[in-house]
Scaffold this motif. Structure first.
Motif, PDB file in Angstrom:
ATOM      1  N   GLU A 122     -10.293  12.774   4.178  1.00  0.00           N
ATOM      2  CA  GLU A 122     -10.187  12.281   2.803  1.00  0.00           C
ATOM      3  C   GLU A 122     -11.294  12.885   1.951  1.00  0.00           C
ATOM      4  N   ARG A 123     -11.105  12.842   0.651  1.00  0.00           N
ATOM      5  CA  ARG A 123     -12.127  13.244  -0.323  1.00  0.00           C
ATOM      6  C   ARG A 123     -12.684  11.989  -0.962  1.00  0.00           C
ATOM      7  N   PHE A 124     -13.994  11.815  -0.846  1.00  0.00           N
ATOM      8  CA  PHE A 124     -14.661  10.662  -1.443  1.00  0.00           C
ATOM      9  C   PHE A 124     -15.831  11.169  -2.267  1.00  0.00           C
ATOM     10  N   LYS A 125     -15.763  10.955  -3.589  1.00  0.00           N
ATOM     11  CA  LYS A 125     -16.795  11.421  -4.520  1.00  0.00           C
ATOM     12  C   LYS A 125     -17.063  12.914  -4.357  1.00  0.00           C
ATOM     13  N   GLY A 126     -15.973  13.676  -4.205  1.00  0.00           N
ATOM     14  CA  GLY A 126     -16.082  15.123  -4.130  1.00  0.00           C
ATOM     15  C   GLY A 126     -16.432  15.680  -2.768  1.00  0.00           C
TER      16      GLY A 126
ATOM     17  N   ARG B  82      -5.217  12.948   4.424  1.00  0.00           N
ATOM     18  CA  ARG B  82      -4.285  13.540   5.385  1.00  0.00           C
ATOM     19  C   ARG B  82      -4.613  12.919   6.727  1.00  0.00           C
ATOM     20  N   VAL B  83      -3.597  12.572   7.465  1.00  0.00           N
ATOM     21  CA  VAL B  83      -3.799  11.957   8.773  1.00  0.00           C
ATOM     22  C   VAL B  83      -3.125  12.815   9.835  1.00  0.00           C
TER      23      VAL B  83
ATOM     24  N   THR C  46       0.599  12.531   4.927  1.00  0.00           N
ATOM     25  CA  THR C  46      -0.230  12.503   3.724  1.00  0.00           C
ATOM     26  C   THR C  46      -0.006  11.181   3.010  1.00  0.00           C
ATOM     27  N   GLY C  47      -0.929  10.854   2.155  1.00  0.00           N
ATOM     28  CA  GLY C  47      -0.836   9.625   1.382  1.00  0.00           C
ATOM     29  C   GLY C  47      -2.190   9.262   0.822  1.00  0.00           C
TER      30      GLY C  47
ATOM     31  N   PHE D 298       0.795  -1.218   0.000  1.00  0.00           N
ATOM     32  CA  PHE D 298       0.000   0.000   0.000  1.00  0.00           C
ATOM     33  C   PHE D 298       0.831   1.273   0.000  1.00  0.00           C
ATOM     34  N   GLY D 299       2.101   1.171  -0.344  1.00  0.00           N
ATOM     35  CA  GLY D 299       2.936   2.366  -0.360  1.00  0.00           C
ATOM     36  C   GLY D 299       3.314   2.791   1.042  1.00  0.00           C
ATOM     37  N   ARG D 300       3.582   4.076   1.217  1.00  0.00           N
ATOM     38  CA  ARG D 300       4.009   4.594   2.515  1.00  0.00           C
ATOM     39  C   ARG D 300       3.290   5.900   2.819  1.00  0.00           C
ATOM     40  N   ILE D 301       3.077   6.137   4.102  1.00  0.00           N
ATOM     41  CA  ILE D 301       2.590   7.434   4.548  1.00  0.00           C
ATOM     42  C   ILE D 301       3.791   8.378   4.566  1.00  0.00           C
ATOM     43  N   HIS D 302       3.626   9.562   4.026  1.00  0.00           N
ATOM     44  CA  HIS D 302       4.689  10.575   4.068  1.00  0.00           C
ATOM     45  C   HIS D 302       4.416  11.476   5.271  1.00  0.00           C
ATOM     46  N   TRP D 303       5.194  11.286   6.334  1.00  0.00           N
ATOM     47  CA  TRP D 303       5.018  12.068   7.553  1.00  0.00           C
ATOM     48  C   TRP D 303       5.752  13.395   7.406  1.00  0.00           C
ATOM     49  N   THR D 304       5.026  14.504   7.497  1.00  0.00           N
ATOM     50  CA  THR D 304       5.634  15.827   7.382  1.00  0.00           C
ATOM     51  C   THR D 304       5.971  16.418   8.738  1.00  0.00           C
TER      52      THR D 304
END
Length: 150
Positions: free
Chosen positions: A125-129, A107-108, A84-85, A68-74
């Motif tokens: 999160e954005r789901f269907k706008g 964004r978490v 983000t991710g 599932f990739g990685r979370i990019h912690w800022t």
């Protein structure tokens, strides 16, 4: 083995202290419950937050078989963390074992540090706008088991 009669110089002591500082800082860094193994991690790459394996927080790559990739912690501090991710959700059609994962940008935010562990998580999160905000609380049951609840 013979010991030196002279004490170590201040420069040698300073180098030894600087070498030990990152290890001490990493040990004190706050951890987050991942829902996977290891159970708690500093800046985890993936977080399983639904409890049944139907939802993961990860990165931007498409998942070939649970990648599932990685979370990019800022940001990652004792006051909280931002990342983000993508949120990967199983559509469970026709049933969850045969369902497919779909990704949405997210964004978490993690916060409320207790005993070196973050106990609150907010997923935006954005789901269907539409903006969807999912708030989770780390709960302990049975004295030693954890899960992300509402």
């Amino acid at each position: 083995m013979r010991r030196s009669r002279f004490p170590p110089s201040p420069a040698v002591l300073a180098v030894a202290l600087l070498a030990a500082a990152p290890a001490a800082a990493a040990a004190a860094a706050p951890k987050l419950y991942t829902g996977e193994r290891p159970a708690f991690a500093v800046r985890p790459a993936i977080v399983s937050y639904t409890g049944d394996g139907s939802g993961f927080l990860g990165g931007r790559s498409a998942p070939p078989r649970r990648s599932f990739g990685r979370i990019h912690w800022t940001r990652w501090r004792s006051s909280g963390g931002h990342g983000t991710g993508r949120v990967w959700l199983n559509d469970c059609r026709p049933y969850c074992a045969a369902g497919h994962f779909h990704a949405h940008p997210m964004r978490v935010y993690v916060f409320r540090l207790r005993y070196g562990r973050f106990t609150r998580m907010t997923i935006r999160e954005r789901f269907k706008g539409r903006l969807v905000i999912d708030r989770r609380k780390l709960t302990v049951y049975g004295g030693r088991y954890y899960r992300w609840g509402f």
